[in-house]
Design a protein around this motif. Structure first.
Motif, PDB file in Angstrom:
ATOM      1  N   ALA A 115      28.953  32.935  48.615  1.00 53.54           N
ATOM      2  CA  ALA A 115      28.050  33.764  49.420  1.00 53.54           C
ATOM      3  C   ALA A 115      27.215  32.899  50.351  1.00 53.54           C
ATOM      4  O   ALA A 115      26.973  33.256  51.515  1.00 53.54           O
ATOM      5  CB  ALA A 115      27.148  34.594  48.506  1.00 53.54           C
ATOM      6  N   PHE A 116      26.778  31.744  49.876  1.00 55.20           N
ATOM      7  CA  PHE A 116      25.991  30.821  50.691  1.00 55.20           C
ATOM      8  C   PHE A 116      26.798  30.322  51.890  1.00 55.20           C
ATOM      9  O   PHE A 116      26.246  30.058  52.970  1.00 55.20           O
ATOM     10  CB  PHE A 116      25.542  29.642  49.828  1.00 55.20           C
ATOM     11  CG  PHE A 116      24.612  28.683  50.507  1.00 55.20           C
ATOM     12  CD1 PHE A 116      23.308  29.049  50.807  1.00 55.20           C
ATOM     13  CD2 PHE A 116      25.041  27.409  50.862  1.00 55.20           C
ATOM     14  CE1 PHE A 116      22.451  28.162  51.450  1.00 55.20           C
ATOM     15  CE2 PHE A 116      24.183  26.521  51.491  1.00 55.20           C
ATOM     16  CZ  PHE A 116      22.893  26.903  51.790  1.00 55.20           C
ATOM     17  N   ARG A 117      28.110  30.213  51.720  1.00 49.70           N
ATOM     18  CA  ARG A 117      28.984  29.752  52.814  1.00 49.70           C
ATOM     19  C   ARG A 117      29.470  30.905  53.689  1.00 49.70           C
ATOM     20  O   ARG A 117      30.306  30.719  54.578  1.00 49.70           O
ATOM     21  CB  ARG A 117      30.191  29.012  52.228  1.00 49.70           C
ATOM     22  CG  ARG A 117      29.828  27.771  51.419  1.00 49.70           C
ATOM     23  CD  ARG A 117      31.071  27.010  51.014  1.00 49.70           C
ATOM     24  NE  ARG A 117      30.753  25.851  50.193  1.00 49.70           N
ATOM     25  CZ  ARG A 117      30.946  25.781  48.887  1.00 49.70           C
ATOM     26  NH1 ARG A 117      31.456  26.821  48.223  1.00 49.70           N
ATOM     27  NH2 ARG A 117      30.634  24.693  48.214  1.00 49.70           N
ATOM     28  N   GLY A 118      28.965  32.106  53.413  1.00 49.22           N
ATOM     29  CA  GLY A 118      29.343  33.265  54.208  1.00 49.22           C
ATOM     30  C   GLY A 118      30.665  33.878  53.831  1.00 49.22           C
ATOM     31  O   GLY A 118      31.232  34.677  54.585  1.00 49.22           O
ATOM     32  N   LYS A 119      31.157  33.560  52.641  1.00 54.26           N
ATOM     33  CA  LYS A 119      32.437  34.088  52.178  1.00 54.26           C
ATOM     34  C   LYS A 119      32.211  35.207  51.157  1.00 54.26           C
ATOM     35  O   LYS A 119      31.133  35.345  50.600  1.00 54.26           O
ATOM     36  CB  LYS A 119      33.274  32.974  51.544  1.00 54.26           C
ATOM     37  CG  LYS A 119      33.611  31.850  52.515  1.00 54.26           C
ATOM     38  CD  LYS A 119      34.429  30.768  51.826  1.00 54.26           C
ATOM     39  CE  LYS A 119      34.784  29.646  52.786  1.00 54.26           C
ATOM     40  NZ  LYS A 119      35.571  28.577  52.120  1.00 54.26           N
ATOM     41  N   ASP A 120      33.266  35.989  50.929  1.00 55.48           N
ATOM     42  CA  ASP A 120      33.187  37.034  49.913  1.00 55.48           C
ATOM     43  C   ASP A 120      33.137  36.410  48.524  1.00 55.48           C
ATOM     44  O   ASP A 120      33.771  35.377  48.276  1.00 55.48           O
ATOM     45  CB  ASP A 120      34.398  37.966  50.004  1.00 55.48           C
ATOM     46  CG  ASP A 120      34.394  38.809  51.273  1.00 55.48           C
ATOM     47  OD1 ASP A 120      33.303  39.026  51.832  1.00 55.48           O
ATOM     48  OD2 ASP A 120      35.488  39.223  51.696  1.00 55.48           O
ATOM     49  N   VAL A 121      32.389  37.050  47.648  1.00 58.26           N
ATOM     50  CA  VAL A 121      32.342  36.596  46.257  1.00 58.26           C
ATOM     51  C   VAL A 121      33.631  37.025  45.569  1.00 58.26           C
ATOM     52  O   VAL A 121      33.991  38.205  45.612  1.00 58.26           O
ATOM     53  CB  VAL A 121      31.125  37.198  45.528  1.00 58.26           C
ATOM     54  CG1 VAL A 121      31.140  36.814  44.057  1.00 58.26           C
ATOM     55  CG2 VAL A 121      29.825  36.751  46.197  1.00 58.26           C
ATOM     56  N   PRO A 122      34.356  36.120  44.954  1.00 59.03           N
ATOM     57  CA  PRO A 122      35.582  36.503  44.237  1.00 59.03           C
ATOM     58  C   PRO A 122      35.297  37.581  43.194  1.00 59.03           C
ATOM     59  O   PRO A 122      34.220  37.602  42.587  1.00 59.03           O
ATOM     60  CB  PRO A 122      36.023  35.194  43.574  1.00 59.03           C
ATOM     61  CG  PRO A 122      35.421  34.111  44.415  1.00 59.03           C
ATOM     62  CD  PRO A 122      34.101  34.667  44.888  1.00 59.03           C
ATOM     63  N   ASP A 123      36.256  38.451  42.993  1.00 57.88           N
ATOM     64  CA  ASP A 123      36.057  39.574  42.069  1.00 57.88           C
ATOM     65  C   ASP A 123      35.686  39.101  40.674  1.00 57.88           C
ATOM     66  O   ASP A 123      34.804  39.679  40.020  1.00 57.88           O
ATOM     67  CB  ASP A 123      37.329  40.436  42.005  1.00 57.88           C
ATOM     68  CG  ASP A 123      37.552  41.230  43.286  1.00 57.88           C
ATOM     69  OD1 ASP A 123      36.597  41.361  44.090  1.00 57.88           O
ATOM     70  OD2 ASP A 123      38.686  41.699  43.484  1.00 57.88           O
ATOM     71  N   ASP A 124      36.358  38.046  40.200  1.00 60.41           N
ATOM     72  CA  ASP A 124      36.062  37.593  38.835  1.00 60.41           C
ATOM     73  C   ASP A 124      34.660  37.006  38.740  1.00 60.41           C
ATOM     74  O   ASP A 124      33.959  37.205  37.739  1.00 60.41           O
ATOM     75  CB  ASP A 124      37.105  36.586  38.355  1.00 60.41           C
ATOM     76  CG  ASP A 124      37.223  35.361  39.256  1.00 60.41           C
ATOM     77  OD1 ASP A 124      36.742  35.407  40.400  1.00 60.41           O
ATOM     78  OD2 ASP A 124      37.807  34.353  38.806  1.00 60.41           O
ATOM     79  N   ALA A 125      34.215  36.311  39.790  1.00 62.02           N
ATOM     80  CA  ALA A 125      32.866  35.765  39.788  1.00 62.02           C
ATOM     81  C   ALA A 125      31.832  36.877  39.844  1.00 62.02           C
ATOM     82  O   ALA A 125      30.800  36.825  39.163  1.00 62.02           O
ATOM     83  CB  ALA A 125      32.676  34.810  40.968  1.00 62.02           C
ATOM     84  N   GLY A 126      32.102  37.904  40.645  1.00 59.68           N
ATOM     85  CA  GLY A 126      31.187  39.040  40.727  1.00 59.68           C
ATOM     86  C   GLY A 126      31.093  39.785  39.412  1.00 59.68           C
ATOM     87  O   GLY A 126      30.001  40.207  39.006  1.00 59.68           O
ATOM     88  N   ALA A 127      32.236  39.933  38.740  1.00 52.43           N
ATOM     89  CA  ALA A 127      32.246  40.635  37.454  1.00 52.43           C
ATOM     90  C   ALA A 127      31.477  39.837  36.398  1.00 52.43           C
ATOM     91  O   ALA A 127      30.717  40.414  35.607  1.00 52.43           O
ATOM     92  CB  ALA A 127      33.682  40.868  36.997  1.00 52.43           C
ATOM     93  N   ALA A 128      31.676  38.524  36.383  1.00 49.29           N
ATOM     94  CA  ALA A 128      30.967  37.686  35.416  1.00 49.29           C
ATOM     95  C   ALA A 128      29.463  37.712  35.667  1.00 49.29           C
ATOM     96  O   ALA A 128      28.667  37.809  34.730  1.00 49.29           O
ATOM     97  CB  ALA A 128      31.486  36.254  35.489  1.00 49.29           C
ATOM     98  N   LEU A 129      29.076  37.650  36.940  1.00 51.30           N
ATOM     99  CA  LEU A 129      27.651  37.718  37.266  1.00 51.30           C
ATOM    100  C   LEU A 129      27.071  39.058  36.835  1.00 51.30           C
ATOM    101  O   LEU A 129      25.977  39.115  36.251  1.00 51.30           O
ATOM    102  CB  LEU A 129      27.456  37.526  38.769  1.00 51.30           C
ATOM    103  CG  LEU A 129      26.025  37.709  39.281  1.00 51.30           C
ATOM    104  CD1 LEU A 129      25.084  36.686  38.651  1.00 51.30           C
ATOM    105  CD2 LEU A 129      25.999  37.607  40.807  1.00 51.30           C
ATOM    106  N   GLY A 130      27.787  40.138  37.092  1.00 51.97           N
ATOM    107  CA  GLY A 130      27.314  41.459  36.696  1.00 51.97           C
ATOM    108  C   GLY A 130      27.092  41.569  35.200  1.00 51.97           C
ATOM    109  O   GLY A 130      26.114  42.177  34.749  1.00 51.97           O
ATOM    110  N   LYS A 131      27.984  40.960  34.424  1.00 54.23           N
ATOM    111  CA  LYS A 131      27.851  40.987  32.962  1.00 54.23           C
ATOM    112  C   LYS A 131      26.556  40.306  32.536  1.00 54.23           C
ATOM    113  O   LYS A 131      25.829  40.809  31.668  1.00 54.23           O
ATOM    114  CB  LYS A 131      29.065  40.306  32.332  1.00 54.23           C
ATOM    115  CG  LYS A 131      29.040  40.295  30.811  1.00 54.23           C
ATOM    116  CD  LYS A 131      30.313  39.650  30.250  1.00 54.23           C
ATOM    117  CE  LYS A 131      30.309  39.652  28.731  1.00 54.23           C
ATOM    118  NZ  LYS A 131      31.554  39.039  28.186  1.00 54.23           N
ATOM    119  N   HIS A 132      26.249  39.174  33.157  1.00 55.30           N
ATOM    120  CA  HIS A 132      25.029  38.450  32.800  1.00 55.30           C
ATOM    121  C   HIS A 132      23.782  39.183  33.275  1.00 55.30           C
ATOM    122  O   HIS A 132      22.766  39.220  32.572  1.00 55.30           O
ATOM    123  CB  HIS A 132      25.071  37.034  33.370  1.00 55.30           C
ATOM    124  CG  HIS A 132      25.875  36.090  32.536  1.00 55.30           C
ATOM    125  ND1 HIS A 132      25.310  35.197  31.664  1.00 55.30           N
ATOM    126  CD2 HIS A 132      27.222  35.931  32.425  1.00 55.30           C
ATOM    127  CE1 HIS A 132      26.267  34.508  31.051  1.00 55.30           C
ATOM    128  NE2 HIS A 132      27.432  34.929  31.502  1.00 55.30           N
TER     129      HIS A 132
END
Length: 204
Positions: A115-132
């Motif tokens: 996200a800091f580099r202006g790219k989309d957050v990978p689905d697996d990274a987004g899912a893991a973040l959501g869990k936390h």
């Protein structure tokens, strides 16, 4: 007096926040980031890994923000930023305090960096973040902070990651966490620290 080496947009703001809460002065040495957003070479002359924050106190040099926060409350005999020792709440607090860097930060950074580099957050990274974030949502209890109305080390500890996530718009699906972050930003120590050293997170 403690000397605090502070890198701009870093965890060092958490240390300054606690010092403000404790009404303890420090000699602050500030370091700007490079154009690549890295720590400058000058910090390598302070600590072999070029880390920040680092404090110097009575000939001792201490790195790792978690260790520094614990060191400061012990040094100044502070009992206000942790539940009473030996209680269930004390150990719940210690677990949350360590959870921030031991578990949450690594997961959050998998979303923060793209996200800091202006790219989309990978689905697996987004899912893991959501869990936390769902896990953290269940922690405040009566709120508005993690342990009611009293600010604890764990609140200060988690603030840096929340600042980054908020700046990058990664808290939108978790309004309770966004509200918690808003409450953290209203704390007197946070206000004083960021006025003195600038915001925790870089502008997006």
């Amino acid at each position: 007096m403690i000397t605090l080496h502070t890198l701009k947009f870093s965890r060092a703001t958490r240390v300054l926040w606690l010092l403000e809460d404790l009404e303890q002065p420090c000699e602050r040495i500030d370091y700007d980031r490079t154009p690549e957003f890295r720590a400058p070479e000058a910090l390598s002359r302070v600590h072999p890994l070029g880390k920040s924050p680092v404090i110097e106190d009575d000939g001792e040099m201490i790195a790792e923000s978690s260790t520094i926060l614990r060191y400061l409350v012990d040094k100044y005999g502070d009992e206000s930023h942790r539940p009473p020792r030996g209680t269930r709440e004390f150990w719940r607090h210690e677990a949350l305090f360590d959870y921030v860097e031991a578990s949450f930060a690594e997961v959050a950074l998998q979303a923060i960096m793209p996200a800091f580099r202006g790219k989309d957050v990978p689905d697996d990274a987004g899912a893991a973040l959501g869990k936390h974030l769902d896990y953290i949502t269940g922690e405040p209890g009566e709120g508005p902070l993690l342990f009611g109305s009293r600010l604890m080390l764990a609140d200060i500890q988690i603030s840096y990651i929340l600042a980054l996530l908020d700046t990058l718009g990664l808290l939108g699906d978790h309004p309770q966490i966004a509200e918690y972050w808003k409450v953290l930003q209203e704390q007197p120590g946070y206000i004083a620290a960021t006025r003195a050293a600038g915001p925790m997170a870089p502008p997006n």
